[in-house]
Design a protein around this motif. Structure first.
Motif, PDB file in Angstrom:
ATOM      1  N   TYR A   1       0.680  -1.369   0.324  1.00 20.57           N
ATOM      2  CA  TYR A   1      -0.320   0.095  -0.138  1.00 20.57           C
ATOM      3  C   TYR A   1       0.934   1.305  -0.066  1.00 20.57           C
ATOM      4  O   TYR A   1       0.415   2.313   0.796  1.00 20.57           O
ATOM      5  N   ASP A   2       2.138   0.716  -0.054  1.00 20.68           N
ATOM      6  CA  ASP A   2       3.163   2.406  -0.468  1.00 20.68           C
ATOM      7  C   ASP A   2       2.873   3.100  -1.733  1.00 20.68           C
ATOM      8  O   ASP A   2       2.392   3.040  -2.726  1.00 20.68           O
ATOM      9  N   THR A   3       1.866   4.645  -1.263  1.00 20.63           N
ATOM     10  CA  THR A   3       1.847   5.817  -2.419  1.00 20.63           C
ATOM     11  C   THR A   3       2.215   6.231  -1.985  1.00 20.63           C
ATOM     12  O   THR A   3       2.836   7.639  -2.552  1.00 20.63           O
ATOM     13  N   ASN A   4       3.795   6.402  -1.745  1.00 26.88           N
ATOM     14  CA  ASN A   4       5.048   7.566  -0.923  1.00 26.88           C
ATOM     15  C   ASN A   4       4.870   8.314  -2.072  1.00 26.88           C
ATOM     16  O   ASN A   4       4.451   9.102  -3.138  1.00 26.88           O
ATOM     17  N   THR A   5       5.295   7.515  -2.964  1.00 20.25           N
ATOM     18  CA  THR A   5       5.917   7.715  -4.971  1.00 20.25           C
ATOM     19  C   THR A   5       4.888   9.048  -5.529  1.00 20.25           C
ATOM     20  O   THR A   5       5.373   9.612  -6.025  1.00 20.25           O
ATOM     21  N   GLN A   6       3.510   8.534  -5.663  1.00 21.16           N
ATOM     22  CA  GLN A   6       2.366   8.967  -5.590  1.00 21.16           C
ATOM     23  C   GLN A   6       2.571  10.393  -5.273  1.00 21.16           C
ATOM     24  O   GLN A   6       2.338  11.411  -5.634  1.00 21.16           O
ATOM     25  N   ILE A   7       2.444  10.433  -4.173  1.00 19.96           N
ATOM     26  CA  ILE A   7       2.627  11.829  -3.321  1.00 19.96           C
ATOM     27  C   ILE A   7       3.815  12.777  -3.998  1.00 19.96           C
ATOM     28  O   ILE A   7       3.764  13.897  -4.163  1.00 19.96           O
ATOM     29  N   ALA A   8       4.721  11.648  -4.098  1.00 21.48           N
ATOM     30  CA  ALA A   8       5.926  13.066  -3.971  1.00 21.48           C
ATOM     31  C   ALA A   8       6.141  13.103  -5.292  1.00 21.48           C
ATOM     32  O   ALA A   8       6.430  14.390  -5.247  1.00 21.48           O
ATOM     33  N   ASP A   9       5.476  12.282  -6.704  1.00 18.45           N
ATOM     34  CA  ASP A   9       5.151  12.818  -7.343  1.00 18.45           C
ATOM     35  C   ASP A   9       4.417  14.321  -8.008  1.00 18.45           C
ATOM     36  O   ASP A   9       5.167  14.822  -8.218  1.00 18.45           O
TER      37      ASP A   9
END
Lengths: 296, 412
Positions: B126-134
């Motif tokens: 469930y890691d959504t960190n990259t989407q947020i970072a994008d």
């Protein structure tokens, strides 16, 4: 009061279980219903109790069709069983209530019977904590608590020790003396002989023999002698084919006719040292084997 | 009638004497109490805790390329409130070491504003960190570019802060709101019918195997016995439902202030009353349909061990009904053709029709037709089951075939 079964017939599918059963019995007497396994006893009993109707024929009380709202029946099934996990008093009262008793008199009657059979201490115990014999006594209470006019006992003595059998005998005798109709079904012939005045032997869904037990025995052809003697072996040797030794060491002599009885007794007493001579009377067991032996 | 009420009382009493029945009810009530009081309990604990960042995992942003370190730190901190965000100029190897030694949970190594590498020890599903970072980086990049092109900082800020207002008005029913309580009720319906239905079957079969039936069948009418048992277990199930849902409602009201703002919980407890009435109607009717059949099946079994295999087809039917309903619910279209058909078949309609009523708009005549069909089926199934029961309880030995059973019923 008289209970009469008139020409009961019942089929289960293709199988003819009852092929016209008729017998009658009255209050104050015990009636023995005999027959081998599968002869139709349980089916007859179930029809009497109205579990299912007969295909044809009638169950009559004093000549009129039985009215289950008026006539109470007490039944001790051959396959014993109650609720193993429930308190004894609870289930006994439940069964009494199902027989249309009101709560107060149900409790009263159940307590009376628990006391009578010496089971009061188990009143609040679970059924499965009791021994088999004691469970039987509890089952007997379900049969009697609602004071039925007709009592049907299917193998009542199986599994009882001699003391408990005595208790049950007393109870049954008391019920008979109260003028109730008692119907016995058992394979233990000694009990039937002790209690029953009348019997019916069923075989293959038919009544093959019925009547007063005394008459049945008297009417048997009296053409056999039983001889007790020190010279038993000699008698058998010298009289030849018509003699045989019984299990108990007595000599059984088959006569050619009843009239020869006196003559043969005379010969025997003159020739041999005799302890006892009697005319052979069949036991109920013998009669049963003769009539129910070959299942038709 | 007297017989029936005697049996009903006896059966009901034996439910209440069962330790499992009482135990499960108390357990459920306690569980609900814990859930309902949880916000209050959490708050009590969190009040004692001083606010600290110590417990938050550490996120490292390596931004050696950019002159916008301040903006980057600010934006990342805002976007990742669950992390303690550090800006670092350490080398890649050092950062990797920190991650594997679990001092740092994850790291963004920025190559430019439009390109980065993400390092994490165990990549969660469930890691959504990259989407947020994008998104964060995109914004920084855009602001950067806009400012480079001479647009004043205030205007840029304004442009980015512009939100969109929107209103949704549902003219029928709002599936967002009613999904959860429908789901809970369908599940309760499913559990109670399945559990208590099977209890009826076991109950009958154990009376038969303990031979208490020999005496019962000569003491009471099969119809009274069947109806007494089924209605007793229906009442027991209802009482359990009322105990569980009632205590849930009570605990919710005690903790109402703590749950404010939780849409799911609020939607569950604000369900319309009429739905509750429908729930009870469909529960009772659905219960009867299955419990009668379970009772009839129980009566054909001689040994308790055989009961599981004998009730399997019926249980299967019910599970399929449940799956169809839940599948339609989650797919968002409760009015599909399958559901439409299912809401008239007595075996599936208690759940299917109830779901449609709860989650969509069903014309009243459809509801009436469905309920009438159900009532008629209950009566029909009740009569047939009592007949099977009457024949079944006297049959010992192998479980009879359906064909021979049907013949026997015809005769009875």
């Amino acid at each position: 009061m008289e209970l009469e079964l008139r020409n009961l017939q019942k089929n289960f599918g293709q199988k003819e279980v009852l092929k016209g059963i008729s017998f009658s019995t009255e209050g104050g007497k015990a009636f023995g219903l005999l027959g081998r396994n599968g002869a139709g006893k349980t089916t007859s009993i179930r029809i009497i109790m109205g579990v299912f109707p007969a295909d044809s024929g009638e169950v009559l009380i004093d000549g009129k069709p039985i009215d289950y709202n008026k006539i109470q029946i007490g039944y001790l099934p051959e396959e014993r069983g109650l609720y193993p996990k429930k308190k004894i008093i609870d289930q006994l009262v439940y069964f009494a209530l199902l027989k249309n008793m009101d709560y107060k008199s149900a409790v009263k009657s159940v307590d009376y019977w628990l006391n009578r059979l010496g089971m009061s201490e188990y009143r609040n115990k679970r059924l499965d904590t009791l021994s088999k014999g004691n469970q039987q006594k509890i089952q007997l209470i379900t049969t009697l608590a609602h004071d039925p006019q007709i009592i049907i006992l299917d193998e009542p003595f199986s599994g009882l020790d001699p003391v408990n059998a005595m208790v049950l005998k007393d109870v049954v005798k008391e019920q008979i003396s109260k003028g109730k109709i008692v119907l016995f079904s058992s394979h233990q012939m000694n009990y039937i002989e002790e209690f029953c005045d009348k019997i019916a032997i069923l075989n293959g869904g038919k009544v093959v023999l019925q009547g007063e037990l005394y008459d049945i025995k008297r009417n048997y052809v009296r053409d056999k002698l039983i001889v007790r003697s020190e010279n038993a072996d000699r008698i058998v040797k010298e009289l030849g084919k018509c003699c045989s030794l019984t299990d108990t060491g007595e000599v059984k002599i088959q006569l050619s006719s009843e009239e020869e009885k006196q003559n043969m007794m005379k010969i025997l007493t003159e020739k041999y040292d005799i302890d006892e001579i009697k005319v052979f009377e069949p036991s109920l067991n013998d009669i049963f084997v003769e009539y129910a032996g070959n299942q038709g | 009638m007297k017989q029936f009420s005697t049996i009903l009382k006896f059966e009901l009493k034996s439910y209440f004497q069962k330790k499992v029945f009482i135990g499960v009810t108390i357990f459920l009530v306690l569980l609900i109490a814990v859930v309902m009081f949880s916000p209050q309990i959490f708050q009590m604990f969190s009040e004692n805790d001083t606010e600290s960042n110590e417990s938050k995992p550490v996120m490292v942003v390596v931004a050696s390329v950019s002159e916008n370190t301040e903006i980057i730190k600010q934006s990342f901190s805002e976007a990742f409130t669950n992390y303690d965000v550090h800006i670092s100029k350490e080398s890649l190897d050092e950062v990797k070491n920190q991650i594997t030694s679990q001092k740092v949970e994850c790291a963004f190594v920025l190559n430019s504003l439009t390109s980065y590498d993400y390092y994490v020890n165990n990549l969660s599903l469930y890691d959504t960190n990259t989407q947020i970072a994008d998104e964060v980086l995109q914004n920084i990049y855009r602001m950067d570019e806009m400012m480079k092109n001479g647009i004043p900082v205030e205007s840029v800020q304004q442009i980015f802060d512009t939100g969109i207002e929107h209103n949704t008005t549902s003219l029928g029913k709002n599936q967002m709101q009613n999904f959860f309580y429908t789901y809970i009720m369908i599940f309760a319906l499913y559990m109670v019918i399945l559990l208590y239905g099977q209890m009826v079957a076991t109950n009958v079969a154990s009376e038969k195997s303990s031979r208490a039936m020999e005496l019962l069948i000569t003491s009471a009418k099969p119809v009274s016995m069947m109806f007494g048992k089924v209605i007793a277990s229906c009442l027991a199930g209802l009482i359990q439902l009322v105990a569980v849902f009632g205590s849930a409602y009570l605990f919710y009201n005690l903790n109402k202030t703590y749950w404010e703002g939780n849409q799911i919980i609020e939607s569950i407890f604000n369900m319309p009353l009429e739905l509750l009435v429908y729930m009870i109607v469909f529960f009772i009717l659905g219960f009867f349909v299955y419990a009668f059949l379970y009772g009839a099946i129980g009566s054909t079994v001689s040994k308790l061990e055989d009961i599981n295999t004998s009730v399997m087809p019926l249980t299967f039917l019910f599970v399929i009904a449940f799956v169809v309903v839940v599948f339609s619910m989650t797919s968002g279209s409760v009015d599909n053709i399958l559901m439409f058909i299912c809401s008239y078949i007595p075996f599936t309609s208690p759940m299917a029709m109830f779901t449609r009523i709860a989650m969509s708009t069903v014309p009243i005549y459809e509801i009436i037709i469905s309920i009438v069909i159900l009532i008629a089926s209950v009566i029909g199934i009740g009569v047939i089951s009592a007949k099977i029961y009457r024949v079944g309880v006297l049959l010992y030995g192998t479980t009879p075939k359906i064909s021979s059973l049907l013949k026997a019923i015809k005769k009875a």
